[in-house]
Scaffold this motif. Sequence first.
Motif, short mmCIF file in Angstrom:
data_model
loop_
_atom_site.label_atom_id
_atom_site.label_comp_id
_atom_site.label_asym_id
_atom_site.label_seq_id
_atom_site.Cartn_x
_atom_site.Cartn_y
_atom_site.Cartn_z
N UNK A 107 -14.89 2.36 -8.41
CA UNK A 107 -14.21 3.73 -8.23
C UNK A 107 -14.43 4.47 -9.27
N UNK A 108 -14.43 5.84 -9.34
CA UNK A 108 -14.50 6.71 -10.47
C UNK A 108 -13.53 6.34 -11.74
N UNK A 109 -14.38 6.07 -12.74
CA UNK A 109 -13.50 5.54 -14.23
C UNK A 109 -12.36 6.10 -14.43
N UNK A 110 -12.42 7.40 -14.45
CA UNK A 110 -11.05 8.13 -14.90
C UNK A 110 -10.89 9.41 -13.92
N UNK A 111 -11.28 9.26 -12.63
CA UNK A 111 -10.91 10.07 -11.60
C UNK A 111 -9.40 10.11 -11.35
N UNK A 112 -9.19 10.99 -10.22
CA UNK A 112 -7.68 11.20 -9.88
C UNK A 112 -7.41 9.82 -9.07
N UNK A 113 -6.02 9.70 -8.71
CA UNK A 113 -5.83 8.52 -7.66
C UNK A 113 -6.34 8.89 -6.42
N UNK A 114 -6.18 10.16 -5.98
CA UNK A 114 -6.89 10.51 -4.66
C UNK A 114 -8.28 10.00 -4.48
N UNK A 115 -9.09 10.50 -5.80
CA UNK A 115 -10.39 10.33 -5.52
C UNK A 115 -10.80 8.71 -5.61
N UNK A 116 -9.96 8.15 -6.54
CA UNK A 116 -10.29 6.66 -6.82
C UNK A 116 -9.65 6.02 -5.34
N UNK A 117 -8.79 6.19 -4.78
CA UNK A 117 -8.37 5.74 -3.53
C UNK A 117 -9.24 5.71 -2.37
N UNK A 118 -9.84 6.88 -2.25
CA UNK A 118 -10.83 7.28 -1.21
C UNK A 118 -12.06 6.43 -1.55
N UNK A 119 -12.68 6.18 -2.69
CA UNK A 119 -13.64 5.61 -2.95
C UNK A 119 -13.41 3.96 -2.61
N UNK A 120 -12.01 3.55 -2.98
CA UNK A 120 -11.86 2.19 -2.84
C UNK A 120 -11.83 1.80 -1.34
N UNK A 121 -11.23 2.83 -0.45
CA UNK A 121 -11.09 2.53 0.95
C UNK A 121 -12.80 2.42 1.59
N UNK A 122 -13.65 3.42 1.09
CA UNK A 122 -15.18 3.31 1.47
C UNK A 122 -15.66 2.05 0.88
N UNK A 123 -15.48 1.64 -0.16
CA UNK A 123 -16.23 0.40 -0.54
C UNK A 123 -15.76 -0.87 0.26
N UNK A 124 -14.34 -0.90 0.47
CA UNK A 124 -13.73 -2.07 1.38
C UNK A 124 -14.46 -1.99 2.71
N UNK A 125 -14.42 -0.83 3.11
CA UNK A 125 -15.02 -0.68 4.57
C UNK A 125 -16.57 -1.11 4.82
N UNK A 126 -17.28 -0.46 3.66
CA UNK A 126 -18.70 -0.91 3.78
C UNK A 126 -19.10 -2.24 3.53
#
Length: 304
Positions: A107-126
């Motif tokens: 996830x984005x190293x120092x991005x917002x929680x919202x940005x990091x959470x969205x990327x976490x969800x995308x990575x898990x789904x992918x």
Amino acid sequence: MKQWPHWRGTRLPRSLLSLQPSTSRVFSTAKPLRHDPRIRDLGRLIHDDYATIRETYATPKYPIVLAHGLFGFSELRVSPLLPTIEYWNGIKQVLTANNCTVITATVPPSGSIEERAAKLAADILAQTTAASLPSAQDADGHATTTPPAVNIIAHSMGGLDARYMISLLRPSGIRIASLVTIATPHRGSSFADYLVERGAGPLHLPRLYGVIRRAGLGTSAFGQLTTRYMREEFNPRVRDDEAVRYFSYGAAIDEPPLLGAFRLPHGVVDKREGENDGLPFGFDQLVESREVDGEGVDGHEEDV
């Protein structure tokens, strides 16, 4: 004599502990923990429940997702001439050797929680889609419409990303069976206050935001790790999902060496809060924690 960290939190389910060392070793605390009001609402305090590392552990039923913390990564290659640096060095390999399916998110190293959470969800789904994980089955072994499940083990800020994803994003196509957070600042970090809040410390980090952005990094994470943000904004909105099992681990160490990298954050947090692990944005404190014992009501291991 070396003193090992004092591990504390709610109890971790046995099936999530998948280390398989060649020999048994015992890690124990050298002194009892003093009363800590920060964890009075966590349920039963564990001391040395898992001090003895066993030869073998049960393999979890569902894949394990590893979610990194602030400035983290899955793998980092600095130069083609140097070996790859892994955030979860050795952990993924040991889990895989014990027949665990392991997913590592980036996830984005120092991005917002919202940005990091969205990327976490995308990575898990992918990655669950790529791995063709089977859907849940009913008692007769027939496939159901319930999506495949995963367990998440999250370090530091990764625990906040996972909580936000579970509570507010609720990604379709995947079910979160459990979340284990390790050294996650659920109530914020006093060291983040020290860096971010004006007048709290000699270094006012926002002055350096321009430099950080020019390096290609985000700056939203820092303000979201303060105790004020967690108390007034994050925790009132991000509530536990009753369908997910939550577990929490943290640690405390003695004062680091004089020239140790963690001496400053350890000292700041110790002065403001008490015992801590020395990590700038660490020490686990669960909100709405429920005590769990790693077993179902019938004494069998839980469904993770």
